[in-house]
Write a protein that holds these residues in place. Sequence first.
Motif, mmCIF file in Angstrom:
data_model
loop_
_atom_site.group_PDB
_atom_site.id
_atom_site.type_symbol
_atom_site.label_atom_id
_atom_site.label_comp_id
_atom_site.label_asym_id
_atom_site.label_seq_id
_atom_site.Cartn_x
_atom_site.Cartn_y
_atom_site.Cartn_z
ATOM 1 N N THR A 39 13.041 25.952 -100.615
ATOM 2 C CA THR A 39 12.698 26.923 -99.563
ATOM 3 C C THR A 39 13.302 26.510 -98.229
ATOM 4 O OG1 THR A 39 10.627 27.528 -100.666
ATOM 5 C CG2 THR A 39 10.797 28.009 -98.314
ATOM 6 N N GLN A 41 15.933 24.682 -97.817
ATOM 7 C CA GLN A 41 17.384 24.821 -97.930
ATOM 8 C C GLN A 41 17.817 26.275 -97.729
ATOM 9 O OE1 GLN A 41 18.450 23.025 -101.680
ATOM 10 N NE2 GLN A 41 17.702 21.005 -101.048
ATOM 11 N N VAL A 42 17.041 27.197 -98.259
ATOM 12 C CA VAL A 42 17.342 28.614 -98.023
ATOM 13 C C VAL A 42 17.286 28.916 -96.536
ATOM 14 C CG1 VAL A 42 16.529 30.985 -98.376
ATOM 15 C CG2 VAL A 42 16.570 29.380 -100.299
ATOM 16 N N GLU A 43 16.258 28.411 -95.858
ATOM 17 C CA GLU A 43 16.130 28.663 -94.419
ATOM 18 C C GLU A 43 17.291 28.050 -93.645
ATOM 19 O OE1 GLU A 43 13.963 30.701 -93.035
ATOM 20 O OE2 GLU A 43 13.275 31.095 -95.080
ATOM 21 N N LEU A 45 20.333 27.593 -94.777
ATOM 22 C CA LEU A 45 21.502 28.423 -95.054
ATOM 23 C C LEU A 45 21.477 29.703 -94.236
ATOM 24 C CD1 LEU A 45 24.051 29.035 -96.635
ATOM 25 C CD2 LEU A 45 22.638 29.682 -98.594
ATOM 26 N N VAL A 46 20.333 30.354 -94.184
ATOM 27 C CA VAL A 46 20.215 31.594 -93.409
ATOM 28 C C VAL A 46 20.444 31.321 -91.930
ATOM 29 C CG1 VAL A 46 18.590 33.380 -92.658
ATOM 30 C CG2 VAL A 46 18.689 32.716 -95.075
ATOM 31 N N ARG A 49 24.269 30.476 -91.113
ATOM 32 C CA ARG A 49 25.286 31.481 -91.388
ATOM 33 C C ARG A 49 25.283 32.597 -90.353
ATOM 34 N NH1 ARG A 49 26.841 28.163 -92.809
ATOM 35 N NH2 ARG A 49 28.580 28.950 -91.651
ATOM 36 N N PRO A 65 19.581 27.718 -103.834
ATOM 37 C CA PRO A 65 19.399 28.288 -102.496
ATOM 38 C C PRO A 65 20.480 29.304 -102.134
ATOM 39 C CG PRO A 65 20.141 26.005 -102.347
ATOM 40 C CD PRO A 65 19.759 26.246 -103.766
ATOM 41 N N ALA A 69 19.331 32.999 -101.040
ATOM 42 C CA ALA A 69 19.688 33.500 -99.707
ATOM 43 C C ALA A 69 20.511 34.775 -99.799
ATOM 44 C CB ALA A 69 20.444 32.424 -98.934
ATOM 45 N N SER A 72 18.469 37.785 -101.043
ATOM 46 C CA SER A 72 17.409 38.231 -100.135
ATOM 47 C C SER A 72 17.890 39.268 -99.138
ATOM 48 C CB SER A 72 16.842 37.030 -99.369
ATOM 49 O OG SER A 72 17.774 36.571 -98.385
ATOM 50 N N ARG A 74 19.155 38.465 -96.360
ATOM 51 C CA ARG A 74 19.035 37.874 -95.023
ATOM 52 C C ARG A 74 20.369 37.340 -94.526
ATOM 53 N NH1 ARG A 74 14.599 33.561 -95.387
ATOM 54 N NH2 ARG A 74 14.830 33.546 -93.115
ATOM 55 N N ILE A 75 21.300 37.107 -95.411
ATOM 56 C CA ILE A 75 22.688 36.862 -95.047
ATOM 57 C C ILE A 75 23.554 37.779 -95.894
ATOM 58 C CG2 ILE A 75 22.303 34.457 -94.383
ATOM 59 C CD1 ILE A 75 23.651 33.651 -97.024
#
Length: 229
Positions: A39, A41-43, A45-46, A49, A65, A69, A72, A74-75
């Motif tokens: 989780t 790591q996803v944040e 990355l978002v 980017r 991740p 990401a 989602s 989000r990116i």
Amino acid sequence: MSVEAVYIHGAGRRGAAAWPSVDADSSEFLSFEPGSSITEQVETLVATRGARRPLLFAHSIGAVPAVLAAASGRIQVAGLVLVEPALYDIVRGESSIERHISAVTEARAQADSGNLRGCWAILRPLMFGGAFDPATWDAERPLAERWATTNVPWGHGIRRQMLTSIPTLVVTGGWNEEYETIARSLVADGAAHHVLEGAQHRPQDLPGFAVAIAEFTGALAAGTTSDRS
């Protein structure tokens, strides 16, 4: 089409060392904090980017991740290159996958009960080949400690068809049925697949990797990758 390429490491080497065939001077490498959760790591990355639309390269558990990401929304990504992706959630029930998960679960149980040697006796042949050797235990203990607590690549909510609208290339080494099973599932949903034999879990180390990537990015530039939305 010229796109930014961003490289995400797996559970082993980090940064440029994880992608030795890539020009380190003209590439961007994203490294996650040691011990960070999927989780987190996803944040990361978002957050890093922003509004850019990169071509994401991800190796092994780094694919988890990356896919979360990208799926989602989000990116926005131009595409995904997944190298031996550890997307176990999309192939639950397959015999090779369940054997691996069962073995790791038992190894973790051994570690949790204080039997790190018992954990390593299971993980070492599973992850690295070769039986546990008491003569090398002292040298390998730090590695055993890390693998006893590292993130596992299942249980993160990744589902089939998450990537049907994203151009995706899967690269595998043709050596392990788990990764080939994952690749077949992704191909069934529209991904391209390239097998590079000779480096097992690290096909990105081979000269043929650059050729496969050139073909994929050429198709992206020409707009000839399949629209799977």
